[in-house]
Structures are given as C-alpha cells and as structure tokens.
Design a protein around this motif. Structure first.
Motif, PDB file in Angstrom:
ATOM      1  N   ILE A  46       0.835  -1.202   0.000  1.00 49.44           N
ATOM      2  CA  ILE A  46       0.000   0.000   0.000  1.00 49.44           C
ATOM      3  C   ILE A  46       0.872   1.255   0.000  1.00 49.44           C
ATOM      4  CG2 ILE A  46      -1.502   1.390   1.503  1.00 49.44           C
ATOM      5  CD1 ILE A  46      -2.827  -1.287   2.323  1.00 49.44           C
ATOM      6  N   LEU A  75       2.726   1.669  -3.322  1.00 50.92           N
ATOM      7  CA  LEU A  75       1.846   2.132  -4.407  1.00 50.92           C
ATOM      8  C   LEU A  75       1.528   3.621  -4.270  1.00 50.92           C
ATOM      9  CD1 LEU A  75      -0.633  -0.873  -4.786  1.00 50.92           C
ATOM     10  CD2 LEU A  75       0.994  -0.058  -6.506  1.00 50.92           C
ATOM     11  N   ALA A  76       1.240   4.055  -3.041  1.00 49.27           N
ATOM     12  CA  ALA A  76       0.947   5.480  -2.827  1.00 49.27           C
ATOM     13  C   ALA A  76       2.174   6.328  -3.137  1.00 49.27           C
ATOM     14  CB  ALA A  76       0.475   5.707  -1.392  1.00 49.27           C
ATOM     15  N   ILE A 130       4.574   5.537  -5.257  1.00 43.22           N
ATOM     16  CA  ILE A 130       4.758   5.542  -6.718  1.00 43.22           C
ATOM     17  C   ILE A 130       3.784   6.538  -7.370  1.00 43.22           C
ATOM     18  CG2 ILE A 130       4.465   4.147  -8.817  1.00 43.22           C
ATOM     19  CD1 ILE A 130       5.575   1.757  -7.206  1.00 43.22           C
ATOM     20  N   ALA A 131       2.552   6.551  -6.876  1.00 44.78           N
ATOM     21  CA  ALA A 131       1.567   7.505  -7.423  1.00 44.78           C
ATOM     22  C   ALA A 131       2.058   8.936  -7.246  1.00 44.78           C
ATOM     23  CB  ALA A 131       0.223   7.308  -6.728  1.00 44.78           C
ATOM     24  N   MET A 179       4.916   9.649  -9.675  1.00 43.24           N
ATOM     25  CA  MET A 179       4.407   9.838 -11.047  1.00 43.24           C
ATOM     26  C   MET A 179       3.656  11.153 -11.207  1.00 43.24           C
ATOM     27  SD  MET A 179       2.816   6.219 -12.193  1.00 43.24           S
ATOM     28  CE  MET A 179       3.760   4.736 -12.409  1.00 43.24           C
ATOM     29  N   LEU A 194       0.746  11.879 -10.126  1.00 43.29           N
ATOM     30  CA  LEU A 194      -0.656  11.654 -10.466  1.00 43.29           C
ATOM     31  C   LEU A 194      -1.520  12.539  -9.574  1.00 43.29           C
ATOM     32  CD1 LEU A 194      -0.639   7.754 -10.732  1.00 43.29           C
ATOM     33  CD2 LEU A 194      -0.517   9.403 -12.594  1.00 43.29           C
ATOM     34  N   GLY A 195      -2.675  12.868 -10.083  1.00 47.05           N
ATOM     35  CA  GLY A 195      -3.634  13.588  -9.247  1.00 47.05           C
ATOM     36  C   GLY A 195      -3.520  15.087  -9.281  1.00 47.05           C
ATOM     37  N   GLU A 196      -2.666  15.601 -10.129  1.00 45.29           N
ATOM     38  CA  GLU A 196      -2.543  17.055 -10.176  1.00 45.29           C
ATOM     39  C   GLU A 196      -3.686  17.638 -11.002  1.00 45.29           C
ATOM     40  OE1 GLU A 196       1.344  17.969 -11.590  1.00 45.29           O
ATOM     41  OE2 GLU A 196       2.305  17.298  -9.742  1.00 45.29           O
TER      42      GLU A 196
END
Lengths: 304, 135
Positions: free
Chosen positions: B13, B16-17, B19-20, B23, B25-27
C-alpha cells in the motif's frame, strides 16, 4: 471436506500489479484518474476491511454452520455444486448489494466503497470495516439452508469478489456485446458508482448483469452523460476514520435528534430520507432531474 | 490472512501510494470561472450558476447561484462542493479569504488572492449580504 483456498488472498499480488499498471496508464493518458492520497485512503480501508473481516468472519461462520445443520439437501462438494452455488450466491449478492443501497443501516457500512470521487482499481479495494454490522449477510443465509457447505459458499463468494476487482476502471471502455449483455463490466459498474441522476441506484450486479435486467435496475452508460463518481454528498476529506464511520455517525445524530415517531425511519428507510422532507433520496433527485433539471449531486443545503 | 501477509499488504500500500506521488498523479486545478460554474451546475441539483470567483492557485472557487452559493474545493484530483446559504462566514486569511463550511472535516476553504470585498460583491448578486467572522 476439501481444503479450499481463499481466492481473495491469492489474488492480492495480482491486485498490486494491476493497480501499478493502471497507474502507468493514467500517467500516460490522464493524471487525474489517480490521486496519491485517495489511493492511500482506499488501500488502507481495504486492509482494514480484511482485518475486520477476520474478526467478524468467525461470527458469520458460526451462524452459517448453525443454519447448515437444518439443511434441506446434502449437496456436498460435487462439481456442479460449485457452479450452482456461484450463480445463486451472485443472485444473493445482487440483493445484498441492493439492500446496501436502499436501507440506510446497510448503506452506512457500504458507503465506504462509494466514497472515493475517483474510479480506478484502488477503488475496488476500498471496502467497509463494518460490513458484518450492516446485517445484509442475512440474505445469503438461505444458501446454507438449501445445503451448500459454508466453505463452498465462502469460496464462490471470494471468486465473485475477485471478479469485481477488474471492473473498477476507466481504462477499459466497453467489452464485446455478448459480454456486456451477460456480465457486469467496467461500463456497467461505472454507472453504479456514478452520482448522475440517471445512474443513481442502478446496476447492483456482482458478476451477472442479468439480475439488474431481470429486476428492473439496469441502466446503460451513455457517452453523452459521463459518470461523475462518489456519493451525493462527497466527503471532501481523506480522513480514514471519517470515511469508515461517517454514515454511522450521521445515523446516530439523526436518531438522537428526530422525534420519537420518526427515529427508526433514519435506520431502515433509504439514504436521504428525512421525517420533515428536508433532504432528498435518490428517487427524489432523479424525479427532480426528470422534471426538467439537468444537474446532479449534493442536495444538502446548510447555512454555516 | 497471517501476519506476513498483513505486513506485505501494508508495505505494498505504502509503495503504491509513493509511486503515485512519484508519477505526479492527481494534479489538477479549477482552471477558470467558467469551469467553476460548470462544476457547480454538474454537482448541485438545480443550481444555476451566475458568476464565479476562482482562487489564484486553482484550489477553490465560489459560485453565485439562484439563492445559494456553491463553495468548491479541490479534493485530490477531483472537486468537492458544498451548497451554502448566505450570509457566509468569511474571514480574512494571510493569503486571501477563508470561508467556513460549518463542517470540521470538510474544513474552511481558503481562496488565495481573493478579498473579502470580492466575496461580498459576489454574495450581493445572490440577493443577500455577508457576515464577516473575526479572525
């Protein structure tokens, strides 16, 4: 009795790899499909759900075994029993899931799964910590009365859950027509997670979408009405404990403050029901939308 | 599930968070007033957006509607909204204004680069007036 494996535990490595693969796809196509904090919240809720499942699973097994002693047939572990149990368990799942959306007490447990505004494979793992207390497992108890061994039912139920993992994605558009006709697919399940009025409270299926078609709760995903995910009143918080318990707290507050004659309504009626009509249920939201509104979402009006 | 599986899952968990995050992500951001109006109308039943003010950092917005105000805040890569009945509880913040939602976990929403007067002006358009809360 055969020593049946736990399909969910076996699938965990595949879950991790597939979430990673979907993240890479999101990096290339649309970064907004994932958010690190949302993913962390979803996965932590999933892990907590596994732990709570271990703690409450024993109670469920005791109840199942108790009922199993009154079974009508000695089915055992013959090959066709697995297939039949899988189909009947999926039918039971449909009603468990439908109850989980239409009875607030059960919704308090299930809402956790819907509380992310994202729709990706990590959302699939965003599971409740209080599923046992939602009491919808009662709907599955007739399977034991029929004569399916509890271990067999647990196995097919696990397979069902593993199946539902891959449908939590926007990466896959639509499957071939015959698959869309029979099975629950990413497209059908996006509808289920959407808060758009036309989609609210539809597509409860686990594996076979035919149950929704049979019981009048099926709706197709439309390209012109892209699903917006989450719940009608989104949390706006990544707080893990709040995500796991907010609806239970909401019920407690409502029951406490409601007049005596209305207290139970806040437990067994559908989410959004209120004794004074000050809130909206999904049916009311959809009716308002069908009457001419074009919008959806948070129905709560409050003055701070 | 045994202890090894539990520890392994927890590690997975966190990885993965992480790595996110790596990357990026989520911007996302609320790009402009038109987008804020569109979001408010999409997310609130019967809301008819008239005018919006967007936070300089794109992290929040307020939208004047038909008798109510939509308060939008970026939540991860998405936007969460509350419909508020004026008068709003507004206070000056170092970087702009903070609007109280009355919900502890949703929290007050800060609009950077926005003045109390801007909010007051928008609120007048809704047909009510502002109540300022001292810091």
């Amino acid at each position: 009795m055969p020593d049946l494996p736990d399909p969910t535990t076996l699938a965990i490595p595949a879950f991790v790899v597939l979430v990673l693969a979907e993240m890479i796809a999101a990096r290339m196509r649309d970064r907004s499909r994932y958010c690190p904090r949302d993913t962390l919240t979803s996965l932590a809720l999933g892990l907590g759900s596994t732990v709570s499942g271990v703690l409450t699973g024993g109670l469920f097994i005791i109840i199942a075994l108790w009922i199993y002693q009154f079974r009508l047939f000695d089915i055992g572990y013959v090959w066709w029993a697995f297939i039949l149990a899988f189909v009947l368990d999926d039918l039971a799942y449909y009603w468990v899931h439908r109850a989980g959306h239409r009875i607030r007490w059960a919704w308090a447990a299930h809402v956790v799964h819907h509380s992310s505004q994202h729709y990706n494979l990590s959302t699939a793992l965003r599971q409740t910590w209080t599923g046992f207390f939602g009491l919808t497992f009662i709907i599955k108890l007739p399977l034991f009365l029929i004569g399916f061994p509890p271990a067999l039912v647990a196995f097919v139920g696990g397979v069902n859950l593993v199946y539902q993992f891959w449908i939590h994605t926007e990466t896959i558009g639509r499957m071939p027509k015959w698959v869309e006709a029979v099975f629950n697919t990413p497209s059908h399940h996006r509808v289920h997670h959407a808060t758009n009025p036309r989609y609210l409270d539809h597509n409860y299926a686990g594996v076979f979408i035919v149950w929704d078609k049979m019981f009048g709760t099926f709706t197709l995903e439309l390209d012109e009405d892209r699903p917006r995910y989450g719940i009608v009143r989104n949390l706006g918080s990544f707080n893990l404990i709040w995500a796991a318990t907010h609806e239970w707290i909401g019920i407690a507050r409502d029951v406490w403050s409601a007049p005596w004659g209305s207290k139970f309504g806040y437990i067994w009626r559908e989410p959004g029901w209120s004794h004074d009509g000050s809130r909206e249920t999904s049916t009311m939201i959809r009716a308002r939308w069908e009457a001419g509104g074009t919008t959806t979402g948070d129905t709560s009006v409050r003055s701070p | 599930m045994n202890w090894e599986q539990l520890a392994g899952s927890l590690a997975a968990i966190l990885v993965l968070a992480w790595i996110a995050r790596l990357m990026k992500l989520g911007e996302s951001r609320i790009s402009d007033p038109a987008r804020a109006c569109e979001l408010a109308e999409d997310m609130l039943v019967g809301f008819e957006a008239k005018r919006a003010i967007v936070s300089e950092d794109g992290g929040a917005a307020i939208v004047a509607g038909n008798g109510t105000i939509a308060l939008l805040k970026r939540h991860g890569a998405q936007v969460a909204v509350r419909r508020l009945i004026p008068p709003l509880r507004v206070r000056e913040a170092i970087e702009g204004v903070a609007i109280d939602t009355g919900e502890r976990l949703f929290g007050a929403v800060t609009l950077t680069g926005v003045l109390v007067e801007d909010v007051r002006g928008l609120e007048i358009g809704v047909g009510s007036h502002l109540r300022a809360v001292p810091n």
